[in-house]
Design a protein around this motif. Structure first.
Motif, PDB file in Angstrom:
ATOM      1  N   LEU A 216       0.829  -1.204   0.000  1.00 26.69           N
ATOM      2  CA  LEU A 216       0.000   0.000   0.000  1.00 26.69           C
ATOM      3  C   LEU A 216       0.864   1.256   0.000  1.00 26.69           C
ATOM      4  CD1 LEU A 216      -2.751  -0.963   2.625  1.00 26.69           C
ATOM      5  CD2 LEU A 216      -2.862  -1.184   0.143  1.00 26.69           C
ATOM      6  N   ILE A 217       1.945   1.239   0.784  1.00 27.10           N
ATOM      7  CA  ILE A 217       2.828   2.398   0.842  1.00 27.10           C
ATOM      8  C   ILE A 217       3.449   2.662  -0.521  1.00 27.10           C
ATOM      9  CG2 ILE A 217       5.004   3.263   1.811  1.00 27.10           C
ATOM     10  CD1 ILE A 217       4.208   1.757   4.413  1.00 27.10           C
ATOM     11  N   LEU A 218       3.907   1.625  -1.180  1.00 22.87           N
ATOM     12  CA  LEU A 218       4.483   1.799  -2.516  1.00 22.87           C
ATOM     13  C   LEU A 218       3.441   2.324  -3.500  1.00 22.87           C
ATOM     14  CD1 LEU A 218       6.701  -1.413  -2.780  1.00 22.87           C
ATOM     15  CD2 LEU A 218       7.467   0.952  -2.456  1.00 22.87           C
ATOM     16  N   ALA A 219       2.217   1.841  -3.383  1.00 25.33           N
ATOM     17  CA  ALA A 219       1.160   2.317  -4.269  1.00 25.33           C
ATOM     18  C   ALA A 219       0.870   3.801  -4.047  1.00 25.33           C
ATOM     19  CB  ALA A 219      -0.103   1.491  -4.055  1.00 25.33           C
ATOM     20  N   VAL A 220       0.870   4.202  -2.778  1.00 28.90           N
ATOM     21  CA  VAL A 220       0.646   5.621  -2.478  1.00 28.90           C
ATOM     22  C   VAL A 220       1.749   6.478  -3.081  1.00 28.90           C
ATOM     23  CG1 VAL A 220       0.652   7.319  -0.604  1.00 28.90           C
ATOM     24  CG2 VAL A 220      -0.708   5.233  -0.396  1.00 28.90           C
TER      25      VAL A 220
END
Length: 393
Positions: A216-220
């Motif tokens: 999720l962090i990478l997607a953000v």
């Protein structure tokens, strides 16, 4: 053009003294009783109509000129930050809070403008509303004051609104602004991703939300680069991360994230608000987790009205010379709750260079230092803008 520079020079020592008093009396949030008392003391006996906030420490002073004319609003913010000061200044705050964003200079500069304009009341063609606002640093104090009827306090709505903001990283005496978007909106997205938790030795028997959170962090971090146009900036940063596991051998059952979102247009913000939670939810679903999200709306984009800003630039060029007036090329991705006022009233925010000799760390640093010799300039600029704008009718 009626200039105020000579009178402001005679006020400088007094303005520096009250600025340093305000610096030491720094308070945080919407409740600033000590700060409010200093402002009220400085405004007493000037023949102003003064009102204070209900439940917040705001101060509004109305100056009615002896000649008829429209209404203009001038604003200063009052609150500090929960930062322990490390400047070593002889007047440094010792309470664990600090005026690390220069609001002490904003108040003193506006107090100077009050005095300059009061001295010319007999020639003032209209009304000036002086807005002293708490809660700029995240509590939306400007919005609170607007909801309480700020714009109707003089009996008619202002035709224009102006504010100054000091900057210790800009050359002393430079005045910086631009037409259109000046500063970004600030919003947040809170996310909780849930798995099942379990024993750290047997992750295959559980649904671990921690590696999902990493996805999720990478997607953000990549969302802005691939979902938004390169011509419309956005900055999205993960600022908080935590899990509900309290032991090194226990897999978390839930991980919470918070993303800070900075955008420069309503269209871009709408895209982020609608599409980012959908993307994160799909990633969580693909890994067998559930996801809950909450969008937290905060400050809007600070938009300088083009016509008002052209007036401001012309006035500043004539006042200090074009070599000291900077047309900022790109908006700042920081935010400012004067944006709420500019959503209602056409106007302009101007930055004032307050870099001391030897330089200073940036705003919000515990070591930020401001050259308060710019207070005379601040008072002059605010008074000049109000005076000249009232002449336009």
């Amino acid at each position: 053009m009626t200039t105020f520079q000579e009178d402001a020079t005679t006020l400088l020592e007094e303005l520096v003294a009250v600025r340093r008093e305000l610096h030491q009396a720094v308070e945080v949030g919407l409740d600033l009783p000590a700060t409010q008392l200093i402002i009220l003391r400085e405004l007493a006996d000037l023949g102003l109509e003064i009102t204070t906030g209900d439940g917040i420490s705001s101060v509004v002073a109305v100056l009615r000129g002896d000649l008829p004319g429209p209404t203009v609003l001038l604003r200063a913010d009052m609150d500090g930050l929960p930062v322990t000061e490390a400047t070593g200044l002889p007047f440094a705050a010792t309470s664990g809070a600090m005026h690390a964003c220069g609001h002490d200079l904003h108040m003193a500069g506006l107090l100077g403008a009050v005095r300059l304009l009061v001295a010319r009341r007999d020639r003032l063609a209209g009304t000036v509303v002086f807005m002293f606002q708490p809660g700029e640093e995240g509590q939306a104090g400007a919005r609170v004051m607007l909801e309480a009827g700020l714009l109707d306090v003089a009996g008619e709505r202002p035709v224009a609104a102006y504010a100054l903001h000091v900057d210790p990283s800009t050359r002393r005496g430079d005045l910086v602004t631009r037409e259109g978007a000046m500063m970004a909106s600030a919003n947040a997205l809170r996310v909780t991703v849930r798995g099942t938790g379990g024993h750290a030795a047997f992750p295959h028997l559980a649904v671990d939300p921690v590696p999902v959170a990493a996805h999720l962090i990478l997607a953000v971090q990549t969302f802005a680069a691939r979902r938004l146009p390169a011509t419309d900036q956005a900055v999205i940063s993960i600022t908080r991360l935590g899990s509900d596991s309290e032991a090194s051998n226990v897999l978390a059952s839930a991980v919470s994230l918070e993303a800070n979102i900075r955008t420069l247009s309503k269209a871009t913000l709408t895209t982020v608000r609608e599409q980012l939670p959908e993307l994160l939810r799909a990633i969580a679903d693909a890994h067998g987790c559930t996801l809950e999200s909450t969008f937290i709306e905060s400050y809007p984009v600070t938009v300088n009205d083009p016509a008002e800003t052209r007036f401001v630039l012309g006035t500043l060029d004539a006042l200090v010379g074009p070599d000291r007036v900077v047309r900022q090329e790109a908006p700042s991705m920081a935010s400012e709750d004067f944006a709420y006022v500019l959503d209602e009233v056409p106007g302009t925010l101007v930055f004032v260079g307050a870099a001391p000799e030897g330089g200073s760390p940036a705003l919000h640093s515990e070591r930020a230092v401001f050259d308060d010799s710019v207070l005379g300039l601040q008072a002059t600029v605010l008074a000049e803008l109000a005076w000249e704008r009232l002449q336009l009718r």
